[in-house]
Each structure stands twice: as structure tokens, then as C-alpha cells.
Design a protein around this motif. Sequence first.
Motif, PDB file in Angstrom:
ATOM      1  N   THR A   1       0.828  -1.199   0.000  1.00  0.00           N
ATOM      2  CA  THR A   1       0.000   0.000   0.000  1.00  0.00           C
ATOM      3  C   THR A   1       0.864   1.251   0.000  1.00  0.00           C
ATOM      4  OG1 THR A   1      -1.709  -1.160   1.239  1.00  0.00           O
ATOM      5  CG2 THR A   1      -1.812   1.238   1.216  1.00  0.00           C
ATOM      6  N   LYS A   2       0.532   2.167  -0.875  1.00  0.00           N
ATOM      7  CA  LYS A   2       1.274   3.425  -0.938  1.00  0.00           C
ATOM      8  C   LYS A   2       0.745   4.381   0.122  1.00  0.00           C
ATOM      9  CE  LYS A   2       2.233   2.721  -5.822  1.00  0.00           C
ATOM     10  NZ  LYS A   2       1.939   3.110  -7.220  1.00  0.00           N
ATOM     11  N   SER A   3       1.538   5.392   0.418  1.00  0.00           N
ATOM     12  CA  SER A   3       1.234   6.280   1.545  1.00  0.00           C
ATOM     13  C   SER A   3       0.377   7.466   1.126  1.00  0.00           C
ATOM     14  CB  SER A   3       2.540   6.802   2.148  1.00  0.00           C
ATOM     15  OG  SER A   3       3.199   7.657   1.205  1.00  0.00           O
ATOM     16  N   THR A   4      -0.169   8.137   2.139  1.00  0.00           N
ATOM     17  CA  THR A   4      -0.903   9.376   1.896  1.00  0.00           C
ATOM     18  C   THR A   4      -0.003  10.404   1.214  1.00  0.00           C
ATOM     19  OG1 THR A   4      -2.134   8.948   3.936  1.00  0.00           O
ATOM     20  CG2 THR A   4      -2.294  11.166   2.998  1.00  0.00           C
ATOM     21  N   GLU A   5       1.245  10.461   1.670  1.00  0.00           N
ATOM     22  CA  GLU A   5       2.192  11.421   1.092  1.00  0.00           C
ATOM     23  C   GLU A   5       2.412  11.145  -0.390  1.00  0.00           C
ATOM     24  OE1 GLU A   5       2.622   9.744   3.920  1.00  0.00           O
ATOM     25  OE2 GLU A   5       2.269  11.436   5.292  1.00  0.00           O
ATOM     26  N   PHE A   6       2.467   9.865  -0.749  1.00  0.00           N
ATOM     27  CA  PHE A   6       2.663   9.512  -2.151  1.00  0.00           C
ATOM     28  C   PHE A   6       1.503  10.015  -3.004  1.00  0.00           C
ATOM     29  CE2 PHE A   6       1.625   6.700  -5.681  1.00  0.00           C
ATOM     30  CZ  PHE A   6       2.814   6.701  -6.394  1.00  0.00           C
TER      31      PHE A   6
ATOM     32  N   ILE B   1      -9.395   7.177  -1.937  1.00  0.00           N
ATOM     33  CA  ILE B   1      -8.517   6.618  -2.956  1.00  0.00           C
ATOM     34  C   ILE B   1      -8.567   5.096  -2.939  1.00  0.00           C
ATOM     35  CG2 ILE B   1      -6.473   6.654  -1.450  1.00  0.00           C
ATOM     36  CD1 ILE B   1      -6.501   7.453  -5.241  1.00  0.00           C
ATOM     37  N   SER B   2      -8.810   4.508  -1.789  1.00  0.00           N
ATOM     38  CA  SER B   2      -8.908   3.042  -1.719  1.00  0.00           C
ATOM     39  C   SER B   2     -10.076   2.529  -2.550  1.00  0.00           C
ATOM     40  CB  SER B   2      -9.062   2.590  -0.266  1.00  0.00           C
ATOM     41  OG  SER B   2     -10.191   3.209   0.335  1.00  0.00           O
ATOM     42  N   ASP B   3     -11.146   3.323  -2.652  1.00  0.00           N
ATOM     43  CA  ASP B   3     -12.303   2.921  -3.460  1.00  0.00           C
ATOM     44  C   ASP B   3     -12.074   3.171  -4.944  1.00  0.00           C
ATOM     45  OD1 ASP B   3     -13.676   2.123  -1.214  1.00  0.00           O
ATOM     46  OD2 ASP B   3     -14.917   3.912  -1.083  1.00  0.00           O
ATOM     47  N   THR B   4     -11.519   4.317  -5.286  1.00  0.00           N
ATOM     48  CA  THR B   4     -11.339   4.615  -6.712  1.00  0.00           C
ATOM     49  C   THR B   4     -10.316   3.669  -7.338  1.00  0.00           C
ATOM     50  OG1 THR B   4      -9.746   6.367  -6.170  1.00  0.00           O
ATOM     51  CG2 THR B   4     -12.030   7.028  -6.540  1.00  0.00           C
ATOM     52  N   LEU B   5      -9.318   3.268  -6.561  1.00  0.00           N
ATOM     53  CA  LEU B   5      -8.296   2.356  -7.086  1.00  0.00           C
ATOM     54  C   LEU B   5      -8.808   0.934  -7.254  1.00  0.00           C
ATOM     55  CD1 LEU B   5      -5.134   3.456  -5.066  1.00  0.00           C
ATOM     56  CD2 LEU B   5      -5.359   3.505  -7.554  1.00  0.00           C
ATOM     57  N   THR B   6      -9.687   0.504  -6.359  1.00  0.00           N
ATOM     58  CA  THR B   6     -10.093  -0.909  -6.356  1.00  0.00           C
ATOM     59  C   THR B   6     -11.497  -1.157  -6.880  1.00  0.00           C
ATOM     60  OG1 THR B   6     -10.894  -0.775  -4.070  1.00  0.00           O
ATOM     61  CG2 THR B   6      -8.580  -1.377  -4.395  1.00  0.00           C
ATOM     62  N   ILE B   7     -12.333  -0.115  -6.923  1.00  0.00           N
ATOM     63  CA  ILE B   7     -13.734  -0.297  -7.323  1.00  0.00           C
ATOM     64  C   ILE B   7     -14.063   0.519  -8.571  1.00  0.00           C
ATOM     65  CG2 ILE B   7     -16.140  -0.020  -6.623  1.00  0.00           C
ATOM     66  CD1 ILE B   7     -15.225  -0.433  -3.720  1.00  0.00           C
ATOM     67  N   ASP B   8     -13.899   1.811  -8.502  1.00  0.00           N
ATOM     68  CA  ASP B   8     -14.398   2.682  -9.573  1.00  0.00           C
ATOM     69  C   ASP B   8     -13.703   2.438 -10.912  1.00  0.00           C
ATOM     70  OD1 ASP B   8     -15.167   3.853  -7.013  1.00  0.00           O
ATOM     71  OD2 ASP B   8     -15.888   5.549  -8.165  1.00  0.00           O
ATOM     72  N   VAL B   9     -12.391   2.582 -10.947  1.00  0.00           N
ATOM     73  CA  VAL B   9     -11.686   2.454 -12.227  1.00  0.00           C
ATOM     74  C   VAL B   9     -11.667   1.009 -12.719  1.00  0.00           C
ATOM     75  CG1 VAL B   9      -9.568   2.936 -13.494  1.00  0.00           C
ATOM     76  CG2 VAL B   9     -10.323   4.507 -11.693  1.00  0.00           C
ATOM     77  N   PRO B  10     -11.308   0.021 -11.889  1.00  0.00           N
ATOM     78  CA  PRO B  10     -11.384  -1.362 -12.383  1.00  0.00           C
ATOM     79  C   PRO B  10     -12.795  -1.753 -12.812  1.00  0.00           C
ATOM     80  CG  PRO B  10     -10.093  -1.259 -10.368  1.00  0.00           C
ATOM     81  CD  PRO B  10     -10.739   0.087 -10.529  1.00  0.00           C
ATOM     82  N   GLY B  11     -13.801  -1.255 -12.101  1.00  0.00           N
ATOM     83  CA  GLY B  11     -15.183  -1.563 -12.470  1.00  0.00           C
ATOM     84  C   GLY B  11     -15.554  -0.984 -13.814  1.00  0.00           C
ATOM     85  N   ALA B  12     -15.145   0.262 -14.066  1.00  0.00           N
ATOM     86  CA  ALA B  12     -15.428   0.889 -15.354  1.00  0.00           C
ATOM     87  C   ALA B  12     -14.755   0.133 -16.483  1.00  0.00           C
ATOM     88  CB  ALA B  12     -14.963   2.341 -15.336  1.00  0.00           C
ATOM     89  N   ALA B  13     -13.498  -0.259 -16.284  1.00  0.00           N
ATOM     90  CA  ALA B  13     -12.779  -1.013 -17.317  1.00  0.00           C
ATOM     91  C   ALA B  13     -13.445  -2.360 -17.583  1.00  0.00           C
ATOM     92  CB  ALA B  13     -11.324  -1.209 -16.893  1.00  0.00           C
TER      93      ALA B  13
ATOM     94  N   GLY C   1     -12.425  11.160   6.837  1.00  0.00           N
ATOM     95  CA  GLY C   1     -11.021  11.533   6.808  1.00  0.00           C
ATOM     96  C   GLY C   1     -10.554  11.958   5.431  1.00  0.00           C
ATOM     97  N   ASP C   2      -9.253  12.165   5.316  1.00  0.00           N
ATOM     98  CA  ASP C   2      -8.606  12.596   4.079  1.00  0.00           C
ATOM     99  C   ASP C   2      -8.779  11.518   3.020  1.00  0.00           C
ATOM    100  OD1 ASP C   2      -6.945  13.422   2.042  1.00  0.00           O
ATOM    101  OD2 ASP C   2      -5.123  13.509   3.259  1.00  0.00           O
ATOM    102  N   PRO C   3      -9.441  11.804   1.901  1.00  0.00           N
ATOM    103  CA  PRO C   3      -9.650  10.766   0.890  1.00  0.00           C
ATOM    104  C   PRO C   3      -8.363  10.302   0.208  1.00  0.00           C
ATOM    105  CG  PRO C   3     -10.445  12.887   0.110  1.00  0.00           C
ATOM    106  CD  PRO C   3     -10.102  13.067   1.550  1.00  0.00           C
ATOM    107  N   LEU C   4      -7.264  11.046   0.346  1.00  0.00           N
ATOM    108  CA  LEU C   4      -5.989  10.599  -0.208  1.00  0.00           C
ATOM    109  C   LEU C   4      -5.234   9.672   0.742  1.00  0.00           C
ATOM    110  CD1 LEU C   4      -4.740  13.895  -1.889  1.00  0.00           C
ATOM    111  CD2 LEU C   4      -5.456  11.800  -3.052  1.00  0.00           C
TER     112      LEU C   4
END
Length: 494
Positions: free
Chosen positions: A2-7, A112-124, A330-333
Motif C-alpha cells: 500500500t502506498k502512503s498518503t504522502e505519495f 482513494i482506496s475505493d477509486t483504485l479498487t472499485i471505480d476504475v477497475p469496475g469501469a474497465a 477523513g482525508d480521501p488521499l
Amino acid sequence: MTKSTEFYTKRAAELSFRNDCWTDGRFVPAVSGQRFDTLNPATAAVLTRVARGDAKDVDRAVVSGRSAFASGVWAGMTPAERKAVLLRWAQLLRDNLEELALLGTLDVGKPISDTLTIDVPGAAAILQWHAEAIDKLYDEIAPTGGRDLAMVRRVPLGVVGVVVPWNFPLDLAIWKIAPALAVGNSVVLKPAEQSPLSALRLAELASEAGLPDGVLNVVPGFGHEAGRALGLHPDVDCLAFTGSTEIGKLFQGYAGDSNMKQVWLETGGKSPCLVFPDADLDAAAEKAAWGIFFNQGQVCSANSRLLVHESIAQDMIERVKAKAEMLVPGDPLDPSTRLGPMASAEHADRVAGFVAAGRESGRLVTGGGQLSRGASKAYIQPTIFADVPHDALIAREEIFGPVLVVQTFRDEAEAVTLANDTPYGLAASVWTQDLTRALSVSDGLNAGTVSINTVDALSPMTPFGGMKQSGFGRDLSLHSFDKYSALKTVWIKY
């Protein structure tokens, strides 16, 4: 790893935003030259200034789409050729996963955990599914008999207008664009003014995949300007809309006032989750919480009414309360965040208004606060109300936020009556170990999808849509192609 908030914060700061109209295969400013701010709801900061499309930009886009359709540059391709382009497009979504995920997070506050694992993969995945279905759609031969050959052919309509909301800006655009393009139409997409960025990048990637110029056009702007113009345009053959019931009714009027274009609506919901005494209460509580708090409750099919048998009501309330109190906005990033801000401060204020009304009509179990983080006031705590009267505002109106209303029933008949007593009919959930009860209750529910022992069951293989004032359009599945095509009979005597 998992990448960090800072990343993700650093990557977000490096993004280049597309902020013009996408017309005829290139980015162009609005005809008027006007722009509007699109904000990051998590910080209230301006992300960029986007072209403010209006009737002139819609007309320019429709002319481009009509020209592409008439030329046959897309509709004239074989299904296999269109399939290849759309499959390349789906892969480009995957190749640009991180960028598209960040656009969704910045534009509307999705974790970001949702957009990375649900939104974009789901759209593709949904784009790929529709692409792979193209060359499996067969025309028909009618059983006329004699020296007659009657062919029933599926043909594209021409120019399809698509208007989508901000809660799933990438996914819901794909839900409509994919089948519309698959059968050979041109598309003019009007994204929500709160979330234009992913749609503009999506169009650019389509061009990179080989979609011919003019086949997909994107006009960002406001509903009362660009959206209304698309609904009224006399050269748009079909309009597909996801959004509120109020705006859906306007599009029906626009069609009647213009060229009687087909209008397909997927609108509001006030979906019930029915829990019977024999249910697995741990699983029911887990899914009931997910069904209302996922995406900050900004889901048209959110299970916003928890209808519980009176014998287990307090037990279920305590279980769902515990789940709710684990969710801290919390912070979405931050990859650990599970609940971000609402899509805008204005929408958060609207939800807070419903919470205030709920305090007067029911018992607040948990939550109820509108929170600030820095300059942003777009955060709403997960909120649960119990002892809510049947006719209370929060029990009947779509709140579109993380607000759950708990009501009780005595028996199966009362549960079905209570579940159906709403203007909407999008989704429902039933929790029981009794198969006969599960099927009989599902038979009695007025809902487009009834999920048994889960919530919001969804697949590209099954249709999604509602009944009553939840609309009548169906996205997903092979049935989605029906909206964007016409049946043409060709009869030969020989």
C-alpha cells in the motif's frame, strides 16, 4: 504494498487536468469563452477552471456526432472492429489506473482506496464486457413461411445524449457510453458540473484507443444550460440520464417539447433492507452498514431504510451502530480512509438539513454532525435514526448521504407494505434463511433489483434499473443494447 498518503498527495499535485470541451477529437474552449471552478471537496481548493459549455457547444458536439455517424466511420465498422477499439480503450483505463483514481478522489472526494479498487477497475471491466458482447448479438429471421424472407435487424439510432451524475462519474458514464457505442452510435456526454475531469480524460483515452473523431464528444457545463440544451436538441435521437427524479422529469418534458426523442431514466431511490428474525444478524449488520455508508451514502440504490422485525430491532440497531462508529470521515488521499467528504459543501449542507429534520421526528442513535477539515465543511458523520414515524421526511425522501432510518415491522405482510410505501422502486434487500419467505417477499417488492442475504447485488450480466419514480431505463446486461438501437424489418418476396 500500500502506498502512503504522502505519495498520493504528491501525485495529485503533479496531475495535469483536461479542462476544455472535447469535440471532434480534440480539446476546444467553450464557444462563449466562459469557465467555471471545479473544487476539491476535501479541501475546498479550486482544482482548475473548466470550459462552461452551453447550447452552442452542445450544438457543435451534436453536429460532430451526426457527421461521424453519417459518414459510417464508426457505425460502418464490423462488430469485430468496434470490439477491438473498445477493448483497447478498456486496457487504457487499466494502464492509467492511478491517474483516473486520483481524478475521482480529487473531483468528488471519493476515498482513494475505493477509486483504485472499485471505480476504475469496475469501469474497465464493464467497458470490456460490452465490447466482448458486440459480436454475439444476432439479428432475427421471422417465421413468415412461403416465398417470404423477413429479417429483423438491430440498427443504431444515431446520436445519443448521455447525462450522468457526480457520485460515480467514471462508472456511470461507461455504463451508458459502452452499449451506445458498441452498436454504432455517436455519443455526446454531459458530465455533472461537480465532476467533469474524469470524463474529459476518458474521451482522450478513447481517441488514443482508435475511436474515430466525432464519435464521442464531451461538453462540461451546468444542467440548466448544457444539460437542458442536450435534452431539447432536435438532432439527438436518444437521451440516457442518471440522476434525481426531479431532473429526470425535466428531460421527459424536453423530449416532448423537441423531437420526441427516446428518454431513458435511472433516477432516485429510497431502498429498503428487510431483516427477519432468522437472518444471520452479523452478516446483515455488516452489509446494512456498507449499503448506506459506502461512497458516503451517495448511491442511488443505497439501502437507506433498515426495516427490522420488532423482536430483533434493538439488537440490529446496536450492531449497525457499532459499524457506523468505526467509520471516521477523513482525508480521501489517505489509503486507510473509508469515508470521505460529500461531493460538495452544498450537498453536505443539504444532507445536514435532513439530519436536522430527523432530530425532530426520530431518535438519533449515532452521528448527526457536519464536520470541518481545514477550509472544507463537506464532511458528514455516519448517522442513524430510530423510532422514525412512517410519514417522516427522512423516511420518505432520498437524502443521498450517510443517513440510515430504522423502522420496525411485526410480520411479513407489514414488512412488504412498509417497504413498498415510497414513490421509488430501485432496489431492496431481504435477509432470511427461509427460502420460501425470501422468494415470496421478493415477489411482493416493487424494486428493479432484490438482493437476498446481501445488498446491492450488481453485475454486467444483469440489468440495473428501477420501477415507479426510480425510472424505467436499464443499464448493464444484454438488455442495455435495446435502449440504443432500433429494430428494423426488411421483408423480401422471392
